[in-house]
Design an enzyme around this catalytic site. Structure first.
Site, PDB file in Angstrom:
ATOM      1  N   ARG A   1      20.376 -75.299 -80.527  1.00  0.00           N
ATOM      2  CA  ARG A   1      20.952 -76.662 -80.465  1.00  0.00           C
ATOM      3  C   ARG A   1      22.323 -76.683 -79.823  1.00  0.00           C
ATOM      4  NH1 ARG A   1      18.817 -80.871 -84.132  1.00  0.00           N
ATOM      5  NH2 ARG A   1      16.592 -80.538 -83.932  1.00  0.00           N
TER       6      ARG A   1
ATOM      7  N   ARG B   1      24.556 -83.453 -80.494  1.00  0.00           N
ATOM      8  CA  ARG B   1      25.490 -84.530 -80.878  1.00  0.00           C
ATOM      9  C   ARG B   1      26.920 -84.088 -81.151  1.00  0.00           C
ATOM     10  NH1 ARG B   1      21.362 -86.728 -85.177  1.00  0.00           N
ATOM     11  NH2 ARG B   1      20.986 -84.486 -85.065  1.00  0.00           N
TER      12      ARG B   1
ATOM     13  N   ARG C   1      23.285 -89.413 -73.940  1.00  0.00           N
ATOM     14  CA  ARG C   1      22.276 -89.917 -74.877  1.00  0.00           C
ATOM     15  C   ARG C   1      22.319 -91.448 -74.931  1.00  0.00           C
ATOM     16  NH1 ARG C   1      19.380 -91.670 -78.385  1.00  0.00           N
ATOM     17  NH2 ARG C   1      18.993 -90.849 -80.469  1.00  0.00           N
TER      18      ARG C   1
ATOM     19  N   ASP D   1      12.213 -81.356 -76.858  1.00  0.00           N
ATOM     20  CA  ASP D   1      12.027 -81.286 -78.308  1.00  0.00           C
ATOM     21  C   ASP D   1      10.638 -80.733 -78.593  1.00  0.00           C
ATOM     22  OD1 ASP D   1      13.519 -82.355 -80.895  1.00  0.00           O
ATOM     23  OD2 ASP D   1      11.364 -82.569 -81.183  1.00  0.00           O
TER      24      ASP D   1
ATOM     25  N   TYR E   1       4.706 -81.768 -88.863  1.00  0.00           N
ATOM     26  CA  TYR E   1       5.195 -83.119 -88.520  1.00  0.00           C
ATOM     27  C   TYR E   1       4.032 -84.059 -88.195  1.00  0.00           C
ATOM     28  CZ  TYR E   1       9.915 -81.202 -88.380  1.00  0.00           C
ATOM     29  OH  TYR E   1      11.112 -80.614 -88.725  1.00  0.00           O
TER      30      TYR E   1
HETATM   31  O1  CP3 Z   1      19.924 -77.258 -77.488  1.00  0.00           O
HETATM   32  C1  CP3 Z   1      18.761 -76.963 -77.861  1.00  0.00           C
HETATM   33  O2  CP3 Z   1      18.527 -76.161 -78.787  1.00  0.00           O
HETATM   34  C2  CP3 Z   1      17.576 -77.508 -77.074  1.00  0.00           C
HETATM   35  C3  CP3 Z   1      17.007 -78.725 -77.506  1.00  0.00           C
HETATM   36  C4  CP3 Z   1      16.243 -78.825 -78.826  1.00  0.00           C
HETATM   37  C5  CP3 Z   1      16.266 -80.007 -79.620  1.00  0.00           C
HETATM   38  N1  CP3 Z   1      15.386 -79.829 -80.644  1.00  0.00           N
HETATM   39  C6  CP3 Z   1      17.069 -81.199 -79.329  1.00  0.00           C
HETATM   40  C7  CP3 Z   1      17.212 -82.259 -80.336  1.00  0.00           C
HETATM   41  C8  CP3 Z   1      15.378 -77.919 -79.454  1.00  0.00           C
HETATM   42  C9  CP3 Z   1      15.037 -76.488 -79.068  1.00  0.00           C
HETATM   43  C10 CP3 Z   1      14.839 -78.580 -80.607  1.00  0.00           C
HETATM   44  C11 CP3 Z   1      13.858 -77.962 -81.513  1.00  0.00           C
HETATM   45  C12 CP3 Z   1      13.386 -78.699 -82.678  1.00  0.00           C
HETATM   46  N2  CP3 Z   1      13.148 -80.051 -82.779  1.00  0.00           N
HETATM   47  C13 CP3 Z   1      13.001 -78.088 -83.894  1.00  0.00           C
HETATM   48  C14 CP3 Z   1      12.989 -76.594 -84.183  1.00  0.00           C
HETATM   49  C15 CP3 Z   1      14.319 -76.031 -84.444  1.00  0.00           C
HETATM   50  C16 CP3 Z   1      14.980 -76.531 -85.704  1.00  0.00           C
HETATM   51  O3  CP3 Z   1      16.047 -77.154 -85.570  1.00  0.00           O
HETATM   52  O4  CP3 Z   1      14.464 -76.257 -86.795  1.00  0.00           O
HETATM   53  C17 CP3 Z   1      12.575 -79.104 -84.767  1.00  0.00           C
HETATM   54  C18 CP3 Z   1      12.074 -78.938 -86.170  1.00  0.00           C
HETATM   55  C19 CP3 Z   1      12.662 -80.342 -84.039  1.00  0.00           C
HETATM   56  C20 CP3 Z   1      12.266 -81.695 -84.513  1.00  0.00           C
HETATM   57  C21 CP3 Z   1      13.376 -82.652 -84.537  1.00  0.00           C
HETATM   58  N3  CP3 Z   1      14.039 -83.094 -83.424  1.00  0.00           N
HETATM   59  C22 CP3 Z   1      13.925 -83.296 -85.663  1.00  0.00           C
HETATM   60  C23 CP3 Z   1      13.480 -83.072 -87.100  1.00  0.00           C
HETATM   61  C24 CP3 Z   1      14.948 -84.119 -85.205  1.00  0.00           C
HETATM   62  C25 CP3 Z   1      15.776 -85.077 -86.040  1.00  0.00           C
HETATM   63  C26 CP3 Z   1      16.821 -84.399 -86.803  1.00  0.00           C
HETATM   64  C27 CP3 Z   1      18.101 -84.437 -86.043  1.00  0.00           C
HETATM   65  O5  CP3 Z   1      18.771 -83.396 -85.934  1.00  0.00           O
HETATM   66  O6  CP3 Z   1      18.433 -85.551 -85.598  1.00  0.00           O
HETATM   67  C28 CP3 Z   1      15.042 -83.956 -83.798  1.00  0.00           C
HETATM   68  C29 CP3 Z   1      15.990 -84.635 -82.880  1.00  0.00           C
HETATM   69  C30 CP3 Z   1      16.742 -83.805 -81.893  1.00  0.00           C
HETATM   70  N4  CP3 Z   1      16.226 -82.774 -81.146  1.00  0.00           N
HETATM   71  C31 CP3 Z   1      18.130 -83.969 -81.556  1.00  0.00           C
HETATM   72  C32 CP3 Z   1      18.418 -83.000 -80.576  1.00  0.00           C
HETATM   73  C33 CP3 Z   1      19.719 -82.786 -79.861  1.00  0.00           C
HETATM   74  C34 CP3 Z   1      19.045 -85.047 -82.089  1.00  0.00           C
HETATM   75  C35 CP3 Z   1      18.569 -86.373 -81.593  1.00  0.00           C
HETATM   76  C36 CP3 Z   1      19.621 -87.346 -81.154  1.00  0.00           C
HETATM   77  O7  CP3 Z   1      20.308 -87.108 -80.137  1.00  0.00           O
HETATM   78  O8  CP3 Z   1      19.698 -88.390 -81.779  1.00  0.00           O
END
Ligand code: CP3
Length: 346
Positions: A26, A30, A39, A76, A152
Site C-alpha cells: 500500500r 491515502r 483520487r 485492487d 469478499y
Molecule cells: O500500493 C499498493 O499496495 C497497490 C495497490 C493496492 C490496493 N489494494 C489499493 C487500495 C493493493 C495491492 C491492494 C490489495 C488489497 N485490496 C487487499 C490485499 C492486501 C491487504 O491490504 O490485505 C485487499 C484485502 C483489498 C480489498 C480492499 N481494497 C479493501 C478491503 C478496501 C477498503 C479498505 C480501505 O483501506 O479503504 C480497498 C480499497 C483500497 N485499495 C484503497 C487503496 C489505496 C483505498 C481506497 C480509497 O482510495 O478510498
C-alpha cells in the site's frame, strides 16, 4: 524489460545484498496528499483503477518521493470479481460492497471471457508504467489469492471472520470449488497479461489465509496458489512470485514448499526466529515485516525496530517490507525516515 539487472530481483537470483531491496505494501494510498488529489480527480475508486493514465500516476507517486526499489501496480484485488461480472462498489468510509454469491448458480453467471476487456485495461497501466518508471525500479504485478477474493465475493463485503465463505466451503465443497476454480483460471489469465505487459515480479495477496484450519487451508489456500504458480512457471519461467499468506503462522513453511513460491511475505505477527530460520531449508526469499503502526508512531521506536529487523536478516536473501499495508494516518515523513534508515545500513 530491464529484467535481470534490477537490484530488486537480486535476492531471487540468490544474491545477498548489504542493503536489502525495499518496497511497502500500500505504498500508494491515502497517506499521500498527491494520492488524495488524483483520487478526487477520478471520483470513484474503481474508476481510478480502470483509468491507465491515473492508475499509472498514483503508482509513480511513492517512487518519486522515496525511490523504492519496486513499484506495485496500482489496482485492487477486487478488480477480478468486478471483471468477472459481480459488480463491485467502494462505499466512502466503509469499504467494498458486492451482491453476495452463495451458490453454484451464482457462479454460473460469471464469465472469464467477459473479464478480458477489463484485464486489458489494467495491462495498459502496466505498459505505461514500463515506459515511465525509472530503469532501476522493478514493477510488481499482483492479484488476490482465490480464497481471499472469494471471501469478499461470498460475504459481499469485508468481515472479521469470513464466516459466509467458510460455511459454504464446509456445507457444499463441490459448489464452492466451482468458484475457486474460476478464480484460479481468472488469476492465471490476469497475471499472464500483467507479465506480458511488463511486470517483473508478481505477488499473490492472501489476506485471510489465517482463517482456515489444516485440511481447509490445504484445499482452499495451498492448492489454488500452487496451481497458479505452476501455470505461471510454464508461461514465464523467470518471473518470481511472492506469496503473502497473512496469518498462516507455522504453516507458512509448508505453504512455501507446497506452492513453490519464490518469495514469502511475512506478516506483522511472524516472530523473528521464524523469519530468520524457519525458511532456511526452502529456496525462498523472505519479505517483511515491520508493524505498519510503527510507521505511524515514528521516532526512535521505529528506528530501533528497523535496526533489529536488518540485524536479524543480515546475510539472508531478504526484502524489507511491512507486515501489512500502510495505514492512511501514516505521516509521509516517517516513510522517508524508514527508507533512509534502511539505506544507511550495510
Ligand atoms: O500500493 C499498493 O499496495 C497497490 C495497490 C493496492 C490496493 N489494494 C489499493 C487500495 C493493493 C495491492 C491492494 C490489495 C488489497 N485490496 C487487499 C490485499 C492486501 C491487504 O491490504 O490485505 C485487499 C484485502 C483489498 C480489498 C480492499 N481494497 C479493501 C478491503 C478496501 C477498503 C479498505 C480501505 O483501506 O479503504 C480497498 C480499497 C483500497 N485499495 C484503497 C487503496 C489505496 C483505498 C481506497 C480509497 O482510495 O478510498
Amino acid at each position: 524489460m530491464g529484467g535481470s539487472e534490477l537490484r530488486f530481483l537480486a535476492p531471487f537470483r540468490g544474491e545477498v545484498l548489504d542493503v536489502p531491496p525495499i518496497w511497502l505494501m500500500r505504498q500508494a494510498g491515502r497517506y499521500l496528499p498527491e494520492y488524495r488529489a488524483t483520487r478526487a480527480e477520478a471520483g470513484d475508486f474503481l474508476k481510478l483503477c480502470y483509468t491507465p493514465k491515473l492508475a499509472a500516476e498514483v503508482t509513480l507517486q511513492p517512487i518519486r518521493r522515496y525511490g523504492f526499489d519496486a513499484a506495485i501496480l496500482f489496482s485492487d484485488i477486487l478488480v477480478v470479481p468486478d471483471a468477472l461480472g459481480q459488480a463491485v462498489r467502494f462505499v466512502e468510509g466503509e469499504g467494498p460492497r458486492l451482491d453476495p454469491i452463495r451458490s453454484a448458480d451464482g457462479v454460473s453467471r460469471l464469465t472469464l471471457a467477459g473479464a478480458v476487456s477489463k484485464f486489458d485495461v489494467v495491462a495498459e497501466t502496466v505498459q505505461r508504467l514500463r515506459q515511465d518508471l525509472p530503469h532501476e525500479t522493478a514493477l510488481i504485478g499482483f492479484c488476490g489469492a482465490p480464497w481471499t477474493v472469494a471471501t469478499y465475493m461470498v460475504q459481499g463485503q469485508g468481515s472479521s471472520d469470513q464466516a459466509e465463505a467458510r460455511l459454504w466451503a464446509y456445507r457444499d465443497p463441490e459448489g464452492f470449488e466451482g468458484l475457486i476454480d474460476l478464480l484460479v483460471a481468472a488469476s492465471i489469465d490476469y497475471l499472464d497479461r500483467q507479465v506480458k505487459a511488463g511486470a517483473d515480479c508478481l505477488q499473490i495477496f492472501d489476506t485471510w489465509a489465517g482463517s482456515l484450519p489444516d485440511d481447509e487451508f490445504d484445499r482452499w489456500v495451498v492448492k489454488p496458489t500452487k496451481t497458479i504458480r505452476e501455470a505461471l512457471r510454464e508461461l514465464h519461467p523467470d518471473v518470481p512470485v511472492i506469496g503473502f499468506p497473512r496469518g498462516a503462522g507455522a504453516t507458512a513453511v509448508w505453504y512455501v514448499s507446497e506452492t513453490g513460491v519464490n518469495g514469502i511475505g511475512c506478516d506483522t505477527a511472524t516472530p523473528p526466529f521464524v523469519m530468520s530460520e524457519a525458511f532456511d531449508e526452502e529456496d525462498v526469499v523472505v519479505q517483511g515485516n515491520l508493524d505498519p503502526l510503527l510507521l505511524v508512531a515514528g521516532g526512535e521506536k521505529l528506528d530501533e525496530r528497523v535496526d533489529e529487523i536488518l540485524d536479524l536478516m543480515e546475510g539472508k536473501r531478504f526484502i524489507f517490507n511491512l507486515g501489512h499495508g500502510i495505514v492512511p494516518q501514516t505521516p509521509p515523513e516517517n516513510v522517508g525516515r524508514l527508507v533512509e534508515r534502511v539505506r544507511s545500513k550495510g
